[in-house]
Enzyme design. Structure first.
Site, PDB file in Angstrom:
ATOM      1  N   GLU A 183       0.823  -1.218   0.000  1.00 59.86           N
ATOM      2  CA  GLU A 183       0.000   0.000   0.000  1.00 59.86           C
ATOM      3  C   GLU A 183       0.853   1.261   0.000  1.00 59.86           C
ATOM      4  O   GLU A 183       0.392   2.327   0.407  1.00 59.86           O
ATOM      5  CB  GLU A 183      -0.960   0.011   1.202  1.00 59.86           C
ATOM      6  N   HIS A 223      -2.709   1.769   8.512  1.00 63.76           N
ATOM      7  CA  HIS A 223      -3.789   0.984   7.896  1.00 63.76           C
ATOM      8  C   HIS A 223      -3.976  -0.301   8.697  1.00 63.76           C
ATOM      9  O   HIS A 223      -3.007  -1.034   8.935  1.00 63.76           O
ATOM     10  CB  HIS A 223      -3.429   0.656   6.447  1.00 63.76           C
ATOM     11  N   HIS A 247      -6.893  -3.712   9.708  1.00 69.37           N
ATOM     12  CA  HIS A 247      -8.092  -4.477   9.356  1.00 69.37           C
ATOM     13  C   HIS A 247      -8.976  -4.582  10.606  1.00 69.37           C
ATOM     14  O   HIS A 247      -9.021  -5.614  11.275  1.00 69.37           O
ATOM     15  CB  HIS A 247      -7.698  -5.856   8.819  1.00 69.37           C
ATOM     16  N   GLU A 274     -17.099  10.758  23.548  1.00 69.21           N
ATOM     17  CA  GLU A 274     -15.785  11.320  23.215  1.00 69.21           C
ATOM     18  C   GLU A 274     -15.550  11.394  21.699  1.00 69.21           C
ATOM     19  O   GLU A 274     -14.679  12.144  21.242  1.00 69.21           O
ATOM     20  CB  GLU A 274     -14.663  10.489  23.848  1.00 69.21           C
ATOM     21  N   HIS A 328     -12.788  -3.961   3.961  1.00 71.39           N
ATOM     22  CA  HIS A 328     -11.329  -4.106   4.005  1.00 71.39           C
ATOM     23  C   HIS A 328     -10.725  -3.582   5.308  1.00 71.39           C
ATOM     24  O   HIS A 328     -10.040  -4.327   6.011  1.00 71.39           O
ATOM     25  CB  HIS A 328     -10.706  -3.404   2.787  1.00 71.39           C
TER      26      HIS A 328
HETATM   27  O1  2HA Z   1      -1.609  -7.027   3.549  1.00 70.74           O
HETATM   28  O2  2HA Z   1      -3.395  -4.830   4.397  1.00 70.74           O
HETATM   29  O3  2HA Z   1      -4.215  -3.750   2.136  1.00 70.74           O
HETATM   30  C1  2HA Z   1      -1.442  -5.714   3.506  1.00 70.74           C
HETATM   31  C2  2HA Z   1      -2.741  -5.053   3.411  1.00 70.74           C
HETATM   32  C3  2HA Z   1      -3.196  -4.670   2.073  1.00 70.74           C
HETATM   33 ZN    ZN Z   2      -5.320  -4.060   4.040  1.00 69.01          ZN
END
Ligand code: 2HA
Ligand code: ZN
Length: 276
Positions: free
Chosen positions: A116, A140, A142, A170, A211
């Site tokens: 990414e 980032h 998940h 909050e 995602h």
């Molecule tokens: O594996 O999270 O979006 C990496 C990620 C791709």
């Molecule tokens: Zn990801």
């Protein structure tokens, strides 16, 4: 002395482990990047190796020309970062056009920076400009509950922001500008990077449908704290929706306006719409 004694490296590794402990980083899921301050580059320079070849970023970020970043590696596992930062992460340098990068430290067993990287760098470019240079972390993850909500809520900034704000008092103070939502897109490329960075002009959080999430902030504590706050709010919403199709009571638009006044935050009126 080792590179692990450098404060930003410790912060980077700690965030990766904290995210792993939250359950947001199955297998190689998620990625992290940090825009290194000039004085911090000097702290880590003694540990740099022979630079790798220049490689294409996959997008152009002229606003980040000649900057240095610490980033997680593509295919590497967050749960392993604390055990071996030099295997699972790297420090990269961008060229004077913001088109190419090269690895200066890390990835000792091979590999590339995160898949990414275009999204991370385009978000950094936007947030560096929008924050007057203060934002340095792009994260980032998940995040389970936020992902679950992308199957049952309309994929709009207005609905996600309002529903998440209502779940904890909050929230509007922690993310007063709200959250943006990107519909499902192929990850890893320039198109999703462009869509996300457009949202990052307005927000510090972008949800990727089915995602995960991207969060931006000035340091590791604030950025992890932001991700954690949004995801906790999503968890409460999942519980509420699982218990009942309706809320008997909630925080009202006028409650939010009162809160904004006392806490000196500006809450955009577009999120304080009347519901039927
Ligand atoms: O594996 O999270 O979006 C990496 C990620 C791709
Ligand atoms: Zn990801």
């Amino acid at each position: 002395m080792s590179i692990m004694d450098v404060t930003f490296v410790k912060g980077f590794v700690r965030l990766c482990n904290d995210g792993w402990l939250q359950g947001w980083h199955e297998r190689n899921g998620g990625n992290l990047s940090y825009r290194i301050k000039p004085e911090e580059v000097e702290e880590v320079r003694p540990y740099f190796n022979e630079p790798s070849e220049w490689k294409e970023i996959g997008t152009t970020v002229p606003g980040l020309a000649n900057e240095y970043f610490m980033v997680t590696g593509s295919g590497k596992y967050f749960r392993n970062v604390i055990l071996d930062p030099a295997d699972t992460s790297c420090i990269i340098e961008l060229d004077d056009k913001g088109e190419n990068y090269r690895v200066l430290w890390g990835l000792v067993n091979g590999g590339r920076p995160t898949s990414e990287l275009p999204s991370h760098l385009m978000n950094h470019e936007v947030k560096k400009a929008a924050s007057g240079g203060t934002h340095r972390v792009i994260y980032h993850a998940h995040t389970t509950n936020t992902i679950a909500l992308t199957f049952v809520l309309p994929l709009t900034d207005e609905v996600f922001t309002r529903e998440l704000w209502e779940m904890a008092t909050e929230c509007p103070v922690v993310f007063p500008s709200g959250v943006g939502v990107v519909g499902w897109m192929v990850p890893g490329g320039r198109d999703i990077a462009v869509a996300t960075s457009e949202l990052m002009k307005k927000y510090d959080v972008a949800v990727w449908a089915h995602h995960g999430m991207f969060a931006s902030g000035p340091d590791f504590d604030l950025t992890f704290g932001l991700m954690h706050t949004v995801e906790k709010s999503a968890e409460i919403l999942v519980k509420v929706m699982s218990m009942s199709p309706v809320k008997l009571q909630t925080i009202t638009p006028q409650n939010f306006r009162d809160l904004a006044e006392d806490f000196k935050v500006e809450l955009p009126e577009k999120f304080l719409y009347e519901k039927n």
